[in-house]
Design an enzyme around this catalytic site. Sequence first.
Site, PDB file in Angstrom:
ATOM      1  N   TRP A  43     -24.393 -38.373 122.600  1.00  0.00           N
ATOM      2  CA  TRP A  43     -23.619 -37.347 121.658  1.00  0.00           C
ATOM      3  C   TRP A  43     -24.093 -37.218 120.251  1.00  0.00           C
ATOM      4  CZ3 TRP A  43     -20.525 -37.684 117.461  1.00  0.00           C
ATOM      5  CH2 TRP A  43     -19.728 -36.235 117.243  1.00  0.00           C
ATOM      6  N   HIS A  44     -24.555 -38.519 119.821  1.00  0.00           N
ATOM      7  CA  HIS A  44     -24.954 -38.552 118.311  1.00  0.00           C
ATOM      8  C   HIS A  44     -26.325 -38.109 118.108  1.00  0.00           C
ATOM      9  CE1 HIS A  44     -21.329 -41.346 118.188  1.00  0.00           C
ATOM     10  NE2 HIS A  44     -21.366 -41.020 116.890  1.00  0.00           N
ATOM     11  N   GLY A  45     -27.102 -37.814 119.092  1.00  0.00           N
ATOM     12  CA  GLY A  45     -28.416 -37.483 118.769  1.00  0.00           C
ATOM     13  C   GLY A  45     -29.267 -37.647 119.861  1.00  0.00           C
TER      14      GLY A  45
ATOM     15  N   PHE B  61     -24.249 -32.971 113.792  1.00  0.00           N
ATOM     16  CA  PHE B  61     -23.701 -33.424 115.110  1.00  0.00           C
ATOM     17  C   PHE B  61     -23.087 -32.572 115.771  1.00  0.00           C
ATOM     18  CE2 PHE B  61     -23.953 -38.210 114.031  1.00  0.00           C
ATOM     19  CZ  PHE B  61     -25.258 -38.180 114.084  1.00  0.00           C
TER      20      PHE B  61
END
Length: 472
Positions: free
Chosen positions: A322-324, A472
């Site tokens: 989810w963060h990258g 994000f």
Amino acid sequence: MLFSSVVFLFYFLPVVLVLYYLFRNQIPVKNGILLVASLFFYAWGEPWFVLVMIASIFGNYLLALFVDRYREEKAAKWILVLAVILNIGLLFVFKYLDFFIRNISAATGKELPLTNLALPIGISFFTFQALSYVVDVYRRQGRVQRNLFYVALYIAFFPQLIAGPIVRYSTIDEQIRSRKETWNKFSVGVCRFIAGLGKKVLLSNNFAIVADRIFDNYQQGGMPVTLAWIGAIAYTMQILFDFSGYSDMAIGLGLMFGFKFEENFNYPYISRSIGEFWRRWHISLSTWFKEYIYFPLGGSKVKNMDIVIRNMLVVWLCTGFWHGAEWTFVVWGLLNFMFLVIERFTDLENRTGHGILRWCYTMFIVNLGWVIFRAENLVYAGNYIRCMFGLDGSGFFSDYAWMYVREYGIFFVVGAFFCVPIGRRSNYLIVQEKMGTDIIDVFYPVIMMGIFLICVTYLVKGSYNPFIYFNF
């Protein structure tokens, strides 16, 4: 458009507030003003991507209506599956497609063309928010909203659009339809916004200077132990005050318009375990993964511990991704997963005593995790961590390390102060217990105005003003 920008503070926000408060007791008109302002806010930097968000709004609005209409039939489940595929598919195309193409190229030796799609700001936030709305309608945990514009306002509302907190529709359904603005809400909201602005501009941005200089100048390693640790601690401080500052500003803006959002941070750096840390850090995201992935998989209620560990692994792989779209985020997620499993088996959180040791262990792991999170790739992360433990032979101390301590030491001291509840307790004593005295009635607004003016001075000068969670 960033909250910590001159355009937002002196043009966008004042105009929206004036228009909003021109219409007393006219909620539909006020909602319309907020929706138009939110779409303009999102389109400011990337006009075309507002169409992506509008498509997400309209699509999820229809999917929720169909789920509600066919909820007594098997079709409702298939509509829900379609909602998951479409929302995750949208996120995949813009955020992860090139990542997978690069890895397929590396694995096969064939150079496949990249899409080079730009990433719409805040796409992870508004996608998760939109998907939770459809899921909650399916679960009967929230009523379907037949007014398209209310759903649009929920997903696009500019205070929490680009950095959260992630809000469930059921928590603000009533507020969208009938809320009441008060002077108390507005004044508290202004103070909360200024506090967040101060965190971002005065603390995070100065920590960013230290962290970025050290990380960017020593990508190949070759730096003394103390310098490596100063960079790592600076980034640990930067990411806290960057993200929690934006959350404070979002909550403050919500209050100015009569909305109340849930808290997103609760002093995570006083935690004595990784489990406690994740109950205090980015609370809305942790709650989202629990509600929509961990619990549906069975959570920890199943008797088979292997299944519990599997459920945790799925959640932390998703949290990392989810963060990258980089392997560094995956490894960072797996690092948290590993220590959460260890804590579960050792029952660390229920042990008494050794509070300082447990805090040191927690912050050591958190700090190590942020180094991996910050690194451009795993090789870079490995080189940096080697420097932190003196494994590259570059010595222990340097004049550069002393320079950063001398020039930015005050920021580390102030940052450490606001990492603990002392700051909140001091604010509570001033506002709740002593407000009403002549001195405090004048002194407190002067303090907040002083913080605001100092922040504006930094912004007008064009000081370094990055935002970690912007994409994000």
